[in-house]
Scaffold this active site. Structure first.
Site, PDB file in Angstrom:
ATOM      1  N   ARG A  94       0.860  -1.191   0.000  1.00 39.20           N
ATOM      2  CA  ARG A  94       0.000   0.000   0.000  1.00 39.20           C
ATOM      3  C   ARG A  94       0.886   1.227   0.000  1.00 39.20           C
ATOM      4  O   ARG A  94       1.863   1.281   0.769  1.00 39.20           O
ATOM      5  CB  ARG A  94      -0.901   0.072   1.247  1.00 39.20           C
ATOM      6  CG  ARG A  94      -1.790  -1.104   1.494  1.00 39.20           C
ATOM      7  CD  ARG A  94      -2.729  -1.407   0.375  1.00 39.20           C
ATOM      8  NE  ARG A  94      -3.733  -0.369   0.129  1.00 39.20           N
ATOM      9  CZ  ARG A  94      -4.500  -0.345  -0.953  1.00 39.20           C
ATOM     10  NH1 ARG A  94      -4.371  -1.243  -1.903  1.00 39.20           N
ATOM     11  NH2 ARG A  94      -5.403   0.611  -1.096  1.00 39.20           N
ATOM     12  N   HIS A 112      13.610  -2.607  -0.741  1.00 40.78           N
ATOM     13  CA  HIS A 112      13.248  -2.523  -2.150  1.00 40.78           C
ATOM     14  C   HIS A 112      14.202  -3.411  -2.955  1.00 40.78           C
ATOM     15  O   HIS A 112      15.418  -3.360  -2.754  1.00 40.78           O
ATOM     16  CB  HIS A 112      13.359  -1.070  -2.631  1.00 40.78           C
ATOM     17  CG  HIS A 112      12.959  -0.904  -4.054  1.00 40.78           C
ATOM     18  ND1 HIS A 112      11.639  -0.972  -4.463  1.00 40.78           N
ATOM     19  CD2 HIS A 112      13.693  -0.698  -5.177  1.00 40.78           C
ATOM     20  CE1 HIS A 112      11.596  -0.813  -5.780  1.00 40.78           C
ATOM     21  NE2 HIS A 112      12.822  -0.643  -6.236  1.00 40.78           N
ATOM     22  N   ASP A 148       9.755   4.800  -2.711  1.00 44.56           N
ATOM     23  CA  ASP A 148      11.078   4.224  -2.960  1.00 44.56           C
ATOM     24  C   ASP A 148      12.176   5.285  -3.003  1.00 44.56           C
ATOM     25  O   ASP A 148      13.127   5.200  -3.789  1.00 44.56           O
ATOM     26  CB  ASP A 148      11.084   3.396  -4.258  1.00 44.56           C
ATOM     27  CG  ASP A 148      10.141   2.203  -4.167  1.00 44.56           C
ATOM     28  OD1 ASP A 148       9.898   1.732  -3.037  1.00 44.56           O
ATOM     29  OD2 ASP A 148       9.642   1.753  -5.202  1.00 44.56           O
TER      30      ASP A 148
HETATM   31  C1  GRF Z   1      10.603  -8.184  -1.524  1.00 49.23           C
HETATM   32  O1  GRF Z   1      11.243  -8.408  -2.741  1.00 49.23           O
HETATM   33  C2  GRF Z   1      10.751  -6.756  -1.099  1.00 49.23           C
HETATM   34  O2  GRF Z   1      11.961  -6.206  -1.501  1.00 49.23           O
HETATM   35  C3  GRF Z   1       9.605  -6.090  -1.805  1.00 49.23           C
HETATM   36  O3  GRF Z   1       8.557  -7.017  -1.751  1.00 49.23           O
HETATM   37  C4  GRF Z   1       9.089  -8.326  -1.638  1.00 49.23           C
HETATM   38  C5  GRF Z   1       8.473  -8.949  -0.434  1.00 49.23           C
HETATM   39  O4  GRF Z   1       8.815 -10.295  -0.305  1.00 49.23           O
HETATM   40  N1  GRF Z   1       9.324  -4.823  -1.197  1.00 49.23           N
HETATM   41  P1  GRF Z   1       8.572 -11.053   1.071  1.00 49.23           P
HETATM   42  O5  GRF Z   1       7.065 -10.932   1.348  1.00 49.23           O
HETATM   43  O6  GRF Z   1       9.391 -10.405   2.115  1.00 49.23           O
HETATM   44  O7  GRF Z   1       8.961 -12.465   0.808  1.00 49.23           O
END
Ligand code: GRF
Length: 219
Positions: A94, A112, A148
């Protein structure tokens, strides 16, 4: 020093959340995970968190329709109820308004899957491959209203291979994420991360040598 109380916000499988939970089980780790909250009742990570004995909460955004402010007030109320010191976004899908972000200055982290400021937004691995970059990776940063963006706390990088697919790249980047997120949270919880002029300075951290990733000359 008392351990910082951390709340993790997720929307999906929560593998970064799991990495943070595992790290926080270390006896010298300066933070404890006291809450995992999701905007989606079906987020797989909620089960993982419960299995680890961590309190979970759901603030389902679909109950709020277009009332984004109402959703965020409810989320903030949950965080306050659990006396959270630091919020970690971990695959929380979100966009947050300046109001909620403003409640957590330099106390809300995000991870990210790219080397920011390159490849903000979604589909980072596909776009990195399309751009032909030779180095890719992941970034932990403080959250600011602009998506980001925000001061960078930690990054991890890898070499992109000629035969990488989106999937193979994602599989290697996520391993980096699981290493740098616990490290970044540790630094923040220890109060070693100062922000000035939009940049983080890490007190007491050894300087890392330069890293060169270059193709090897053919034999
Ligand atoms: C990760 O790649 C993170 O960088 C991005 O969303 C993904 C989440 O993966 N923001 P998880 O739910 O932590 O496995």
């Amino acid at each position: 020093m008392s351990r910082k109380r951390v709340g993790i916000l997720i929307s999906g499988r929560g593998s970064n959340m799991a990495a943070l939970i595992e790290a926080a089980q270390g006896k010298d780790y300066p933070a404890e995970i006291v809450l995992v909250a999701s905007n989606r009742p079906d987020a797989g990570g909620l089960q993982t968190a419960r299995a680890a004995g961590i309190t979970t909460a759901v603030v389902d955004h679909t109950n709020y329709g277009k009332d984004r402010a109402g959703f965020e007030r409810a989320l903030q109320a949950v965080l306050e109820k659990h006396r959270i010191d630091i919020v970690c976004l971990a695959g929380f899908m979100r966009l947050l308004t300046p109001w909620l972000v403003g409640q957590w200055p330099n106390r809300m982290l995000n991870i990210h899957p790219a080397l920011l400021p390159a490849f903000k937004g979604l589909d980072t691995h596909r776009r990195a491959l399309e751009a032909g970059v030779k180095i890719h990776g992941a970034t932990v940063h403080f959250v600011v209203p602009e998506m980001d963006s925000g001061p960078i706390v930690a990054q991890g990088a890898l070499a992109v291979r000629d035969d990488d697919s989106e999937e193979s790249l994602a599989a290697r980047v996520i391993r980096i994420e699981h290493r740098i997120y616990p490290l970044a949270l540790q630094l923040v919880a220890e109060g070693r991360v100062g922000v000035a002029g939009g940049r983080c300075r890490i007190a007491g951290a050894p300087m890392t040598d330069e890293v060169f990733l270059v193709p090897r000359a053919p034999a």
